[in-house]
Design an enzyme around this catalytic site. Structure first.
Site, short mmCIF file in Angstrom:
data_model
loop_
_atom_site.label_atom_id
_atom_site.label_comp_id
_atom_site.label_asym_id
_atom_site.label_seq_id
_atom_site.Cartn_x
_atom_site.Cartn_y
_atom_site.Cartn_z
N HIS A 142 3.16 -7.14 -4.81
CA HIS A 142 3.80 -8.04 -3.83
C HIS A 142 5.30 -8.14 -4.12
O HIS A 142 6.12 -8.05 -3.21
CB HIS A 142 3.14 -9.42 -3.90
CG HIS A 142 3.87 -10.46 -3.10
ND1 HIS A 142 3.84 -10.49 -1.73
CD2 HIS A 142 4.68 -11.48 -3.49
CE1 HIS A 142 4.60 -11.50 -1.30
NE2 HIS A 142 5.11 -12.12 -2.35
N HIS A 147 8.84 -7.51 -1.79
CA HIS A 147 10.13 -8.21 -1.74
C HIS A 147 11.34 -7.31 -2.01
O HIS A 147 12.32 -7.34 -1.27
CB HIS A 147 10.16 -9.34 -2.79
CG HIS A 147 9.49 -10.60 -2.37
ND1 HIS A 147 10.05 -11.50 -1.49
CD2 HIS A 147 8.28 -11.12 -2.72
CE1 HIS A 147 9.23 -12.53 -1.32
NE2 HIS A 147 8.14 -12.32 -2.05
N GLU A 203 8.85 -14.79 3.56
CA GLU A 203 7.48 -14.32 3.30
C GLU A 203 6.77 -13.79 4.55
O GLU A 203 6.00 -12.84 4.47
CB GLU A 203 6.62 -15.43 2.68
CG GLU A 203 7.02 -15.84 1.27
CD GLU A 203 6.70 -14.80 0.20
OE1 GLU A 203 6.19 -13.71 0.52
OE2 GLU A 203 7.02 -15.06 -0.97
N SER A 222 3.36 -6.66 2.03
CA SER A 222 2.50 -6.27 0.92
C SER A 222 1.02 -6.44 1.26
O SER A 222 0.17 -6.30 0.39
CB SER A 222 2.85 -7.06 -0.35
OG SER A 222 2.65 -8.44 -0.13
FE LIG Z 1 6.49 -13.69 -2.29
#
Ligand SMILES: [Fe+2]
Length: 312
Positions: A142, A147, A203, A222
């Site tokens: 993730h 990110h 996010e 992700s």
């Molecule tokens: Fe995150």
């Protein structure tokens, strides 16, 4: 004292919630750690490989161009878990950002303040290969594959820095409130605003483009299932972002999001962060609608310490 690896580590690797190395670091109160690369097991690398390879087609189809450029620029290896120092060698010259290994949950103020300093607290464990699809906590897939590619983009990186600076503004503002009850109430509300904004943009954000909606939120980037669901499913409500809605909107983390917000560009997102800070200073975030996310004691404390100078 530095955290050292023992025989138990070699057996369990660095699997989420099952890594003795991480447990030891947490027991010793070490938040910032190194990445003990030799501890990754073959099963850990295999989990990375599976996660990465099944995402590549989905990224090509749904991810925004800045993310796709980021993946190229970071030269991530699809077959092995990346070393953070290798990631940083490519990332740092582009935007000044770097990934920094942490042992687990980072209290809210510290997390935001890392962003202000162009550091990204990065989880080094990876989910168990048997449960690839859902994980309540972040893992290295993730953080690094979701990110960090976004942090290679100048406009996005500057937005994150500006967002991180909002936390400092919030800590300073509430430090000026004498009445303790009022101080905690206002701080809780401001922290909800920051968490909600982060959730619905960094996010789970969507962006308008000539080729239709593209994903820039890392929770979506992700997730094998949700990246397609977020763009294609009729079960998702997608609206142009409105700040007053986002800061008052609660969210739950354990299922696909029913509501997503769309920005026009990263410049648009940057402007929204400026507006968020202006609203904070004007007191417009002092009494938002209650509900998720819950504000934890450690998060409150991190802001109060920063405001009093102890954690600045
Ligand atoms: Fe995150």
């Amino acid at each position: 004292m530095a955290t050292t690896a023992g025989p138990a580590d070699v057996q369990s690797g660095l699997t989420t919630t099952k890594a003795p190395f991480i447990e030891q670091a947490q027991r010793q109160g070490q938040l910032y750690i190194h990445q003990p690369y030799e501890l990754y097991s073959e099963a850990n690398h295999e989990a990375w490989r599976k996660l990465y390879l099944r995402m590549t087609d989905r990224w090509r189809r749904y991810a925004n161009p800045a993310f796709l450029r980021g993946i190229e620029n970071l030269c991530l290896d699809s077959t092995r878990i990346p070393r953070l120092e290798d990631v940083n060698r490519f990332l740092n010259p582009l935007t000044g950002f770097k990934a920094r290994a942490v042992s687990g949950y980072v209290p809210a103020y510290l997390f935001f303040d890392c962003l202000r300093r162009r550091e990204f607290p990065t989880t080094i464990t990876i989910r168990d290969g048997a449960t690839l699809d859902y994980l309540p906590e972040p893992d290295i897939f993730h953080d690094i594959a979701g990110h960090v590619p976004m942090h290679t983009d100048r406009a996005f990186a500057d937005t994150l820095v500006r967002f991180g600076a909002c936390a400092r503004t919030g800590a300073q503002l509430v430090a000026g409130i004498d009445d303790e009850h009022e101080r905690l109430m206002v701080l809780t509300s401001i922290m909800k605003a920051l968490a909600r904004f982060f959730w619905f943009t960094i996010e789970f954000g969507l962006m308008r483009s000539h080729e239709g909606l593209k994903v820039y939120g890392s929770g979506l980037l992700s997730s094998y299932g949700e990246i397609a669901h977020s763009v294609e499913s009729p079960m998702v409500q997608r609206y142009p972002i409105q700040l007053e809605w986002v800061v008052n909107q609660y969210f739950e983390i354990d299922h696909y999001q029913p509501l997503l917000f769309i920005v026009d560009s990263f410049d648009h997102l940057f402007e929204l962060v400026g507006e968020l800070e202006a609203w904070m200073k004007a007191g417009k975030l002092d009494n938002l609608s209650p509900g998720e996310p819950a504000v934890q004691e450690a998060d409150l404390k991190s802001f109060l310490e920063a405001g009093s100078g102890a954690g600045a």
